[in-house]
Write an enzyme that holds these catalytic residues in place. Sequence first.
Site, short mmCIF file in Angstrom:
data_model
loop_
_atom_site.label_atom_id
_atom_site.label_comp_id
_atom_site.label_asym_id
_atom_site.label_seq_id
_atom_site.Cartn_x
_atom_site.Cartn_y
_atom_site.Cartn_z
CG ASP A 178 24.71 51.78 57.33
OD1 ASP A 178 24.04 52.49 58.09
OD2 ASP A 178 25.20 50.68 57.67
CG HIS A 205 24.43 48.92 60.95
ND1 HIS A 205 24.05 49.91 60.06
CD2 HIS A 205 23.36 48.74 61.77
CE1 HIS A 205 22.83 50.30 60.33
NE2 HIS A 205 22.38 49.60 61.37
N1 LIG Z 1 20.48 46.55 60.30
C1 LIG Z 1 19.88 47.73 60.29
O1 LIG Z 1 20.24 48.60 59.49
C2 LIG Z 1 18.74 48.01 61.17
C3 LIG Z 1 18.44 47.18 62.22
N2 LIG Z 1 17.36 47.41 63.05
C4 LIG Z 1 17.13 46.47 64.14
O2 LIG Z 1 16.08 45.57 63.79
C5 LIG Z 1 15.49 45.02 64.98
C6 LIG Z 1 13.97 45.04 64.90
O3 LIG Z 1 13.49 46.36 64.87
P1 LIG Z 1 11.91 46.66 64.81
O4 LIG Z 1 11.27 45.83 63.79
O5 LIG Z 1 11.76 48.11 64.74
O6 LIG Z 1 11.46 46.14 66.25
P2 LIG Z 1 10.00 45.70 66.73
O7 LIG Z 1 10.03 45.62 68.21
O8 LIG Z 1 8.96 46.56 66.09
O9 LIG Z 1 9.84 44.24 66.12
C7 LIG Z 1 10.63 43.18 66.54
C8 LIG Z 1 9.85 41.91 66.37
O10 LIG Z 1 10.69 40.83 66.78
C9 LIG Z 1 9.85 39.91 67.44
N3 LIG Z 1 10.63 38.98 68.26
C10 LIG Z 1 11.14 39.16 69.50
N4 LIG Z 1 11.74 38.03 69.91
C11 LIG Z 1 11.62 37.14 68.91
C12 LIG Z 1 12.02 35.79 68.73
N5 LIG Z 1 12.68 35.12 69.68
N6 LIG Z 1 11.72 35.19 67.56
C13 LIG Z 1 11.04 35.84 66.59
N7 LIG Z 1 10.62 37.11 66.71
C14 LIG Z 1 10.91 37.75 67.86
C15 LIG Z 1 8.87 40.74 68.24
O11 LIG Z 1 7.74 39.99 68.60
C16 LIG Z 1 8.58 41.85 67.24
O12 LIG Z 1 7.45 41.54 66.45
C17 LIG Z 1 16.07 45.86 66.12
O13 LIG Z 1 17.11 45.14 66.75
C18 LIG Z 1 16.62 47.08 65.42
O14 LIG Z 1 17.66 47.71 66.15
C19 LIG Z 1 16.55 48.49 62.84
C20 LIG Z 1 16.79 49.35 61.79
C21 LIG Z 1 17.93 49.21 60.91
O1 LIG Z 2 19.69 53.18 64.67
C1 LIG Z 2 19.10 52.13 65.00
O2 LIG Z 2 18.95 51.76 66.17
C2 LIG Z 2 18.52 51.30 63.93
C3 LIG Z 2 19.52 51.16 62.85
O3 LIG Z 2 20.42 50.36 62.91
C4 LIG Z 2 19.51 52.16 61.78
O4 LIG Z 2 18.51 52.86 61.58
O5 LIG Z 2 20.53 52.25 61.07
#
Ligand SMILES: NC(=O)C1=CN([C@@H]2O[C@H](COP(=O)(O)OP(=O)(O)OC[C@H]3O[C@@H](n4cnc5c(N)ncnc54)[C@H](O)[C@@H]3O)[C@@H](O)[C@H]2O)C=CC1
Ligand SMILES: O=C([O-])CC(=O)C(=O)O
Length: 317
Positions: A178, A205
């Site tokens: 953010d 967030h």
């Molecule tokens: N805080 C923030 O600003 C943001 C948060 N996110 C969040 O981050 C998370 C991940 O997003 P992506 O990497 O794009 O998803 P993705 O689906 O590409 O990767 C997620 C990974 O987590 C793994 N996974 C699933 N269960 C697991 C477990 N029990 N133990 C270990 N690994 C496990 C999967 O195998 C996969 O490799 C989502 O919840 C998303 O909403 C995404 C963008 C910004």
């Molecule tokens: O928007 C989403 O789902 C992933 C996230 O938290 C971000 O990009 O800020």
Amino acid sequence: MMKPSLLRSLRSAASHLSRRGYATEPVPERKVAVLGAAGGIGQPLSLLMKLNPLVSSLSLYDIAGTPGVAADVSHINTRSEVVGYQGEEELGKALEGADVVIIPAGVPRKPGMTRDDLFNINAGIVKSLCTAIAKYCPHALVNMISNPVNSTVPIAAEVFKKAGTYDEKRLFGVTTLDVVRAKTFYAGKANVPVAGVNVPVVGGHAGITILPLFSQATPKANLDDDIIKALTKRTQDGGTEVVEAKAGKGSATLSMAYAGALFADACLKGLNGVPDVVECSFVQSTVTELPFFASKVIELPPLHTFQILRLSILWPV
Ligand SMILES: NC(=O)C1=CN([C@@H]2O[C@H](COP(=O)(O)OP(=O)(O)OC[C@H]3O[C@@H](n4cnc5c(N)ncnc54)[C@H](O)[C@@H]3O)[C@@H](O)[C@H]2O)C=CC1
Ligand SMILES: O=C([O-])CC(=O)C(=O)O
């Protein structure tokens, strides 16, 4: 005998490097674990952590795919040793001795979903990972990326409380993206170099809980109210903008990896005793009546032994 002028120059260079976060003493050993390392965020984040000279051991954990990611990243000729761990039976080894644990494990959004729609699946994932953290590295700093951050952080807190290991100064919801977005969008409208821009972002967030404080942005710019409103809305909707642009192929991964790496670097600097490390993060808070709230957190000046550094505290300012 060294000339006083040379001594002064060396001291000044050392203090400059130390202020910039470059240690002039040996850099401590630090283990960083990435949980969800084979995912969209996990892979580029693992790459960026491999580039961080403060990391000596990089532990890459996922339920699948980590041997390949770890083999790939391990060929990069930087300081850290990389080990990949796959499957729950290897989670303990992945976590043992970790100083910082970064959690981008879980499912991302698709168009039309809110972050809350991820709760059912991601709450369970976060719960089981935090149960293992409490067992294998209870003193680690935890950087929670998995959404919905507004809920996954309180879930982690409850798991740690139940295990008797909760320390509110070691649990962080990563809201750095953010801040990254607010800086980028503000620099564009204010027409100033983005590298010098700072914008605190408080609240939470998700949607309107993301509160960029453009009134406190630096350098100051005289932006009209309607521009500030538009900047605020764009920052609040930044995640959705990416989700829609990716059209079903996930949410922000590359910018999130960058933001996650920035926040983890701040944690490592804090642990290493670098003064005045300040970042916004979603933490247990008394700033408002809400139990958790994102605000600036600072590493207070540490004392000079390794053990006390590990106990040094972070606090909202
Ligand atoms: N805080 C923030 O600003 C943001 C948060 N996110 C969040 O981050 C998370 C991940 O997003 P992506 O990497 O794009 O998803 P993705 O689906 O590409 O990767 C997620 C990974 O987590 C793994 N996974 C699933 N269960 C697991 C477990 N029990 N133990 C270990 N690994 C496990 C999967 O195998 C996969 O490799 C989502 O919840 C998303 O909403 C995404 C963008 C910004
Ligand atoms: O928007 C989403 O789902 C992933 C996230 O938290 C971000 O990009 O800020």
